[in-house]
Design a protein around this motif. Structure first.
Motif, PDB file in Angstrom:
ATOM      1  N   UNK A  40      -6.508   4.387  -4.279  1.00 48.97           N
ATOM      2  CA  UNK A  40      -5.007   3.770  -3.771  1.00 48.97           C
ATOM      3  C   UNK A  40      -5.094   2.945  -3.480  1.00 48.97           C
ATOM      4  N   UNK A  41      -6.867   2.832  -2.623  1.00 51.44           N
ATOM      5  CA  UNK A  41      -6.701   0.976  -2.378  1.00 51.44           C
ATOM      6  C   UNK A  41      -6.949  -0.069  -3.312  1.00 51.44           C
ATOM      7  N   UNK A  42      -7.789   0.839  -4.432  1.00 52.37           N
ATOM      8  CA  UNK A  42      -7.263  -0.020  -5.767  1.00 52.37           C
ATOM      9  C   UNK A  42      -5.734  -0.664  -5.625  1.00 52.37           C
ATOM     10  N   UNK A  50       2.397  -9.360  -6.404  1.00 58.05           N
ATOM     11  CA  UNK A  50       3.815  -9.749  -5.858  1.00 58.05           C
ATOM     12  C   UNK A  50       3.235 -10.194  -4.612  1.00 58.05           C
ATOM     13  N   UNK A  51       2.453 -11.747  -4.805  1.00 58.30           N
ATOM     14  CA  UNK A  51       1.793 -12.410  -3.689  1.00 58.30           C
ATOM     15  C   UNK A  51       3.099 -13.121  -3.134  1.00 58.30           C
ATOM     16  N   UNK A  52       3.919 -12.995  -3.215  1.00 61.22           N
ATOM     17  CA  UNK A  52       5.173 -13.541  -2.190  1.00 61.22           C
ATOM     18  C   UNK A  52       5.344 -12.585  -1.208  1.00 61.22           C
ATOM     19  N   UNK A  53       4.937 -11.211  -2.040  1.00 57.96           N
ATOM     20  CA  UNK A  53       5.099 -10.330  -0.669  1.00 57.96           C
ATOM     21  C   UNK A  53       4.319 -10.014   1.194  1.00 57.96           C
ATOM     22  N   UNK A  54       4.661 -10.417   1.825  1.00 59.64           N
ATOM     23  CA  UNK A  54       4.464 -10.549   3.151  1.00 59.64           C
ATOM     24  C   UNK A  54       4.258  -9.488   3.472  1.00 59.64           C
ATOM     25  N   UNK A  55       5.238  -8.370   3.571  1.00 60.66           N
ATOM     26  CA  UNK A  55       4.886  -7.132   4.825  1.00 60.66           C
ATOM     27  C   UNK A  55       4.960  -5.882   3.920  1.00 60.66           C
ATOM     28  N   UNK A  56       4.232  -4.774   3.625  1.00 60.56           N
ATOM     29  CA  UNK A  56       3.926  -3.964   3.225  1.00 60.56           C
ATOM     30  C   UNK A  56       3.618  -2.574   3.821  1.00 60.56           C
ATOM     31  N   UNK A  66      -3.458   5.133   4.693  1.00 61.03           N
ATOM     32  CA  UNK A  66      -3.510   3.843   5.619  1.00 61.03           C
ATOM     33  C   UNK A  66      -4.438   2.960   5.216  1.00 61.03           C
ATOM     34  N   UNK A  67      -5.581   3.359   6.331  1.00 62.71           N
ATOM     35  CA  UNK A  67      -6.711   3.229   6.124  1.00 62.71           C
ATOM     36  C   UNK A  67      -7.192   1.950   5.224  1.00 62.71           C
ATOM     37  N   UNK A  68      -7.316   2.593   3.935  1.00 63.51           N
ATOM     38  CA  UNK A  68      -7.596   1.899   3.077  1.00 63.51           C
ATOM     39  C   UNK A  68      -6.724   0.701   2.100  1.00 63.51           C
ATOM     40  N   UNK A  69      -5.645   1.084   2.127  1.00 67.24           N
ATOM     41  CA  UNK A  69      -4.439   0.212   1.930  1.00 67.24           C
ATOM     42  C   UNK A  69      -4.446  -1.459   3.166  1.00 67.24           C
ATOM     43  N   UNK A  70      -4.944  -0.415   3.566  1.00 66.34           N
ATOM     44  CA  UNK A  70      -4.839  -1.534   5.496  1.00 66.34           C
ATOM     45  C   UNK A  70      -6.332  -3.380   4.608  1.00 66.34           C
TER      46      UNK A  70
END
Length: 419
Positions: free
Chosen positions: A127-129, A138-144, A169-173
């Protein structure tokens, strides 16, 4: 003499600043309508623009984008990835200058042992990958936002806050911060109540704390859990539901668990009757609650987002009927309330304080407020100006048996019956 004053419409009017919440933004979510609603995609984006949204929440489904296992899963250029739907949605919003709030959700079968998409992946790195690849795409996205209502058993299995934190959550963060330190990551994304096989949002927050969750904001969906509940009353003070009426309890629980993190209310709305005769409220009530919820989010500390779900009702009555438009594309009253919300902030004797916002357009906006008297509408003074973010408060001496209505840019909001 008094009769002469009233005849002149000389109700006392004065303004107060309405910039108590410098951060809150308002938006919508309706992926299905944006991608496949009536008309062209550009026409639907025009409609979103006309609503005056600050943000639009969009889902990126990992199980659909990566149905086949990528060879280089951290690379957004891996040929296994299918970004077409995301490119259309996010690219269209970017072209209009509308900020996205991107939700990552859904596990492909190759990552969870051949199970349904609501089962967590076996490895946190998978999931982190995907999260890293999405952030680079989408580098213009700032809220995930990580997942959707994982405290519900049909949304995440195993339905456990420790599973959610450890594998999602933690891997994606970590991955999203590695992609860009400016990215903001919201966790939790909880439904307002638990139920059989699910976990209450109160226990979910506590469980995430024990699991050492990392997040910039806590996301929650403060839907009402009964038809009689309003954004300000009818909540359950001592139970484990958290609705808009219980917003202070959400703020308190999040503070105790994670410190003074920001709050994102990433789904909210009232269904209407018709067509939902079991859970729906009248169109007038939906419009009023939409404005009252906007005011409630505005006044709450640390609340950054309130996102309305949906734009258009879903077709089947057993699904969601919380749209601003019916499935047949007829305007509900809330379609006028959303761009021009107006709510009663307080009353002290004959003096009423109104709160509102002009959402379409940017910067200070011209607005007017009129009131009904003797079967006719009369204006409360002349045209006024909002703050740079479109907010205003207005005090006036008005009788209890009257309605007020907001006007701006040639359009009227929904009449508000004063209390």
């Amino acid at each position: 003499m008094l009769a002469a004053i009233v005849a002149l419409g000389a109700f006392l009017v004065f303004e107060a600043r309405a910039d108590a919440s410098p951060y809150v933004q308002y938006g919508i979510q309706d992926d299905a309508w944006l991608l496949g609603g009536p008309g062209t995609f550009d026409e639907r984006l025009d409609q979103v623009d006309a609503l005056g949204v600050d943000v639009v929440r969009v889902n990126l489904r990992w199980d659909e984008i990566a149905a086949k296992r990528p060879t280089k899963p951290s690379s957004q250029l891996d040929p296994a990835y299918r970004w077409a739907a995301g490119d259309v949605l996010l690219g269209g919003l970017r072209a209009r200058g509308i900020a996205p709030v991107v939700t990552l959700v859904g596990t492909p079968r190759w990552a969870n042992g051949g199970r349904a998409a609501n089962w967590a992946p076996k490895s946190p790195s998978s999931f982190a990958n995907f999260a890293y690849a999405a952030a680079k795409r989408y580098p213009y996205g700032r809220r995930w936002v990580i997942w959707n209502e994982p405290n519900k058993y049909w949304q995440l299995r195993p339905t456990s806050p420790s599973t959610y934190v450890r594998l999602l959550l933690n891997p994606a963060y970590d991955a999203l911060k590695r992609a860009n330190r400016a990215n903001l990551v919201a966790g939790g994304v909880t439904a307002p109540r638990g139920g059989s096989g699910s976990v209450s949002p109160v226990d979910w927050i506590r469980g995430m704390d024990v699991a050492h969750a990392r997040l910039d904001a806590y996301a929650h969906h403060p839907y009402p859990v009964s038809r009689g509940e309003t954004p300000t009353a009818g909540g359950c003070r001592f139970c484990e539901n958290i609705t808009m009426a219980d917003l202070e309890r959400l703020l308190s629980l999040v503070s105790r668990a994670f410190g003074p993190k920001r709050i994102w209310l990433t789904e909210y709305g009232y269904q209407t009757n018709p067509p939902d005769r079991m859970l729906g409220v009248s169109q007038a009530a939906q419009a009023r609650y939409l404005a009252e919820a906007s005011l409630r989010a505005y006044r709450a500390p640390r609340v950054d987002l309130l996102i309305h779900f949906l734009v258009r009702d879903e077709q089947h009555v057993g699904r969601w009927q919380s749209g601003l438009f019916t499935f047949g594309n007829a305007r509900k009253l809330s379609a006028s309330a959303f761009p021009l919300p107006l709510a009663q902030l307080s009353r002290s004797g004959a003096v009423v304080t109104l709160w509102g916002q002009v959402r379409p357009g940017g910067g200070k906006q011209a607005y007017g407020v009129r009131y009904s008297r003797g079967g006719a509408w009369r204006w409360l003074g002349g045209t006024r100006g909002t703050t740079v973010r479109g907010f205003f408060t207005l005090k006036a001496r008005l009788p209890r048996v009257t309605s007020v209505q907001l006007w701006s840019r040639g359009s009227f909001g929904v009449p508000l019956r004063l209390r």
